[in-house]
Design a protein around this motif. Structure first.
Motif, PDB file in Angstrom:
ATOM      1  N   VAL A 234      49.251  39.282  47.340  1.00  0.00           N
ATOM      2  CA  VAL A 234      50.056  38.151  46.891  1.00  0.00           C
ATOM      3  C   VAL A 234      49.510  37.653  45.552  1.00  0.00           C
ATOM      4  CG1 VAL A 234      50.921  35.849  47.443  1.00  0.00           C
ATOM      5  CG2 VAL A 234      50.521  37.508  49.284  1.00  0.00           C
ATOM      6  N   GLY A 235      50.221  37.976  44.483  1.00  0.00           N
ATOM      7  CA  GLY A 235      49.793  37.587  43.142  1.00  0.00           C
ATOM      8  C   GLY A 235      49.636  38.805  42.257  1.00  0.00           C
ATOM      9  N   ALA A 236      50.364  38.826  41.131  1.00  0.00           N
ATOM     10  CA  ALA A 236      50.366  39.993  40.249  1.00  0.00           C
ATOM     11  C   ALA A 236      49.558  39.756  38.978  1.00  0.00           C
ATOM     12  CB  ALA A 236      51.802  40.377  39.885  1.00  0.00           C
ATOM     13  N   GLY A 237      48.469  38.992  39.106  1.00  0.00           N
ATOM     14  CA  GLY A 237      47.566  38.789  37.985  1.00  0.00           C
ATOM     15  C   GLY A 237      46.480  39.853  37.964  1.00  0.00           C
ATOM     16  N   PRO A 238      45.448  39.657  37.142  1.00  0.00           N
ATOM     17  CA  PRO A 238      44.371  40.651  37.039  1.00  0.00           C
ATOM     18  C   PRO A 238      43.708  40.989  38.366  1.00  0.00           C
ATOM     19  CG  PRO A 238      44.199  39.047  35.267  1.00  0.00           C
ATOM     20  CD  PRO A 238      45.266  38.551  36.191  1.00  0.00           C
ATOM     21  N   ALA A 239      43.388  39.977  39.184  1.00  0.00           N
ATOM     22  CA  ALA A 239      42.728  40.244  40.462  1.00  0.00           C
ATOM     23  C   ALA A 239      43.601  41.118  41.354  1.00  0.00           C
ATOM     24  CB  ALA A 239      42.381  38.936  41.168  1.00  0.00           C
ATOM     25  N   GLY A 240      44.892  40.831  41.395  1.00  0.00           N
ATOM     26  CA  GLY A 240      45.801  41.603  42.222  1.00  0.00           C
ATOM     27  C   GLY A 240      45.904  43.045  41.775  1.00  0.00           C
ATOM     28  N   PHE A 241      46.054  43.265  40.478  1.00  0.00           N
ATOM     29  CA  PHE A 241      46.212  44.628  39.978  1.00  0.00           C
ATOM     30  C   PHE A 241      44.917  45.431  40.077  1.00  0.00           C
ATOM     31  CE2 PHE A 241      50.335  43.553  38.103  1.00  0.00           C
ATOM     32  CZ  PHE A 241      51.013  44.744  38.330  1.00  0.00           C
ATOM     33  N   TYR A 242      43.788  44.786  39.807  1.00  0.00           N
ATOM     34  CA  TYR A 242      42.524  45.514  39.941  1.00  0.00           C
ATOM     35  C   TYR A 242      42.265  45.909  41.392  1.00  0.00           C
ATOM     36  CZ  TYR A 242      40.939  44.802  35.133  1.00  0.00           C
ATOM     37  OH  TYR A 242      40.803  44.840  33.760  1.00  0.00           O
ATOM     38  N   ALA A 243      42.573  45.003  42.308  1.00  0.00           N
ATOM     39  CA  ALA A 243      42.403  45.330  43.728  1.00  0.00           C
ATOM     40  C   ALA A 243      43.326  46.478  44.126  1.00  0.00           C
ATOM     41  CB  ALA A 243      42.672  44.100  44.588  1.00  0.00           C
ATOM     42  N   ALA A 244      44.574  46.436  43.651  1.00  0.00           N
ATOM     43  CA  ALA A 244      45.520  47.506  43.949  1.00  0.00           C
ATOM     44  C   ALA A 244      45.027  48.843  43.408  1.00  0.00           C
ATOM     45  CB  ALA A 244      46.890  47.167  43.356  1.00  0.00           C
ATOM     46  N   GLN A 245      44.498  48.830  42.199  1.00  0.00           N
ATOM     47  CA  GLN A 245      43.968  50.048  41.590  1.00  0.00           C
ATOM     48  C   GLN A 245      42.888  50.676  42.471  1.00  0.00           C
ATOM     49  OE1 GLN A 245      42.435  49.462  37.569  1.00  0.00           O
ATOM     50  NE2 GLN A 245      40.954  51.108  37.833  1.00  0.00           N
ATOM     51  N   TYR A 246      41.979  49.845  42.938  1.00  0.00           N
ATOM     52  CA  TYR A 246      40.875  50.339  43.771  1.00  0.00           C
ATOM     53  C   TYR A 246      41.387  50.871  45.109  1.00  0.00           C
ATOM     54  CZ  TYR A 246      36.237  50.444  45.950  1.00  0.00           C
ATOM     55  OH  TYR A 246      35.075  50.845  46.575  1.00  0.00           O
ATOM     56  N   LEU A 247      42.268  50.126  45.750  1.00  0.00           N
ATOM     57  CA  LEU A 247      42.767  50.513  47.072  1.00  0.00           C
ATOM     58  C   LEU A 247      43.539  51.829  47.013  1.00  0.00           C
ATOM     59  CD1 LEU A 247      43.947  46.988  48.254  1.00  0.00           C
ATOM     60  CD2 LEU A 247      42.066  48.310  49.261  1.00  0.00           C
TER      61      LEU A 247
ATOM     62  N   GLY B 149      50.228  37.594  35.359  1.00  0.00           N
ATOM     63  CA  GLY B 149      49.529  36.324  35.502  1.00  0.00           C
ATOM     64  C   GLY B 149      48.926  35.791  34.223  1.00  0.00           C
ATOM     65  N   LEU B 150      47.620  35.480  34.278  1.00  0.00           N
ATOM     66  CA  LEU B 150      46.964  34.859  33.126  1.00  0.00           C
ATOM     67  C   LEU B 150      46.821  35.793  31.932  1.00  0.00           C
ATOM     68  CD1 LEU B 150      44.117  32.532  34.491  1.00  0.00           C
ATOM     69  CD2 LEU B 150      46.247  31.899  33.361  1.00  0.00           C
ATOM     70  N   VAL B 151      46.944  37.111  32.134  1.00  0.00           N
ATOM     71  CA  VAL B 151      46.923  38.001  30.974  1.00  0.00           C
ATOM     72  C   VAL B 151      48.151  37.728  30.105  1.00  0.00           C
ATOM     73  CG1 VAL B 151      46.957  40.395  30.195  1.00  0.00           C
ATOM     74  CG2 VAL B 151      45.602  39.763  32.174  1.00  0.00           C
ATOM     75  N   ARG B 152      49.260  37.445  30.743  1.00  0.00           N
ATOM     76  CA  ARG B 152      50.492  37.119  30.009  1.00  0.00           C
ATOM     77  C   ARG B 152      50.543  35.656  29.595  1.00  0.00           C
ATOM     78  NH1 ARG B 152      56.168  38.728  29.569  1.00  0.00           N
ATOM     79  NH2 ARG B 152      57.529  36.915  29.744  1.00  0.00           N
TER      80      ARG B 152
END
Length: 479
Positions: free
Chosen positions: A44-57, A77-80
């Motif tokens: 839940v959340g498409a910011g840096p934490a969400g995408f990095y976690a998805a990458q790892y998983l 998220g905050l990158v944008r």
């Protein structure tokens, strides 16, 4: 694994039932590609934490699918919406996130709000594991009288205003006065100061929103005070941010020599990062006396240390002079007033509780957890099996993107470890997110928004012109 044609057609037919008002072809294709996957994880959340976690998983679990649910129609998220427009190199991480999003085992569901469109309980029923990474969207306050006055706003809202966060265009900060006082000395405060003092022609080449450029072009701001409770050795901004401020054309940086009493003698004992930034401040201070008087039309950047907010009035702000005692700022009886036509509060963010089922600490503004595992409500150290948190929602607003990446990787590893240890059920079949009568933006929908923004920006000689109206985003996305 190859599926019989009739099974695929049956699957596509079933999916079509749940795909009204959305880009059905993209969602159907992704579902077909995920038929063989056994473990379903929702972020839940498409910011840096969400995408990095998805990458790892996705890298570590070959038999998992990842769905990212995002409140806004657009990702990142905050990158944008947080990175300064004149720092486009920092936004290059979007390329990495895009590569992750293009993995056939990942689906993006934009325009879905946790706690409104879907509950946490529903997500937990539909997925083996849920990871909360929806960030920090609230401000810490000074707790002073008159803080609700129109000329007192948060730096977070100001950043959202020039970065095009939907709804932030209504802020309309008053830039008609000469003096802006920023309370706080972190990188966000420095970003705001730089945006206020930068030449407008430089900003026109960035993705700063058009309405913000127009307001900044009319701005009468000449002096920006950057005020912190503690001393130069505790300043939270980085050396990169300071270098940029010192190099701004037609802007003079004026330090207070008294703030640096005894600092030079401590430089050799400092760790290298702190030593380098302190040496840069001292160098700038030493060059200050050699400069000619500031030009009449010049602007000034005024860092001020050892001052704690005390009172707010219409055109100024009162501060208590502080002294450092064991690295803490202790207020004295001496005060100082600074001119402040506009006051920007930059003392930190905090998260909000998106769903009542979240074990949320309202005082600290983040989810209660143990190394990323969300704790059960009122049960001490017991954890909710299969429920996790990462990013600022778990840590509070701290660090830079690299910090967020390391934290997200760590929590993603914890999820993998828990799956290996059978800490929660992954054997049962879970349906994942199903699209009913909701206007969902898929990744293909986002790509249409992205293309539209880039083309609109190119016509104006800039990187992109962000869309700030959600309804317009949805129309362009085709939903």
């Amino acid at each position: 694994m190859t599926f019989p044609r009739n099974l695929l057609y049956s699957r596509l037919s079933l999916l079509n039932k749940y795909s009204r008002n959305v880009n059905t072809s993209a969602i159907r294709l992704q579902n077909v590609q995920q038929v063989a996957a056994k473990k379903r994880i929702c972020i839940v959340g498409a910011g840096p934490a969400g995408f990095y976690a998805a990458q790892y998983l996705l890298k570590q679990l070959s038999d998992c699918t990842v769905d990212i649910v995002e409140k806004l129609p657009v990702p990142f998220g905050l990158v944008r919406f947080g990175v300064a427009p004149d720092h486009p190199e920092v936004k290059n991480v979007i390329n990495t996130f895009t590569k992750t999003a293009e993995n056939p085992r990942l689906r993006f569901f934009g325009n879905v709000t946790l706690g409104q469109d879907v509950s946490l309980q529903e997500l937990r029923q539909r997925y083996h594991a849920v990871l909360l990474t929806y960030g920090a969207d609230q401000d810490r306050e000074l707790q002073l009288q008159n803080e609700d006055q129109k000329h007192v706003i948060s730096a977070r809202k100001f950043v959202a205003w020039y970065n095009g966060l939907p709804g932030a265009e209504q802020l309309q900060p008053d830039l008609s006065g000469r003096d802006v006082t920023i309370v706080g000395q972190g990188n966000v405060a420095m970003d705001v100061a730089r945006m206020l003092l930068s030449p407008i022609d430089t900003l026109k080449e960035t993705d700063t929103t058009e309405y913000a450029l127009e307001a900044l072009a009319r701005s009468q701001v000449k002096r920006v005070h950057l005020v912190g409770r503690r001393g130069p050795l505790q300043a939270a901004f980085t050396i990169k941010e300071l270098r940029e401020m010192l190099k701004l054309p037609n802007v003079t940086t004026n330090w207070r020599a008294d703030d640096f009493a005894g600092i030079a003698e401590q430089v050799e004992q400092l760790q290298r990062p702190r030593r380098r930034i302190t040496e840069l401040m001292l160098k700038s201070l030493s060059e200050q006396s050699k400069r000619t008087a500031t030009a009449v039309d010049g602007k000034q950047f005024l860092p001020i240390f050892l001052r704690a907010p005390k009172a707010i009035s219409a055109k100024e702000m009162e501060f208590a002079v502080t002294q450092l005692q064991e690295n803490a700022a202790v207020a004295t009886d001496t005060t100082e007033c600074l001119p402040a036509d506009l006051i920007l509060r930059s003392i930190g963010y905090k998260s909000s509780c998106a769903d009542p089922a979240i074990n949320f600490d309202p005082q600290r503004g983040h989810v209660r957890h143990d190394q990323g595992r969300v704790l059960k409500e009122g049960e001490g150290s017991s954890v909710e099996p299969g429920l996790y948190v990462a990013g600022w929602l778990g840590t509070g607003p701290t660090g830079v993107i690299l910090t967020t990446m390391n934290g997200a990787f760590a929590v993603a590893k914890t999820i993998c470890d828990d799956i290996t240890a059978n800490a929660f059920d992954t054997a049962s079949t879970k349906p994942g997110f199903e699209v009913a009568n909701q206007r969902i933006v898929t990744w293909d929908g986002w790509l249409r928004i992205d293309q539209h923004e880039c083309e609109a920006g190119k016509a104006k000689g800039k990187l992109r012109e962000k869309i700030v109206d959600i309804e317009q985003m949805l129309r362009i996305a085709g939903v």
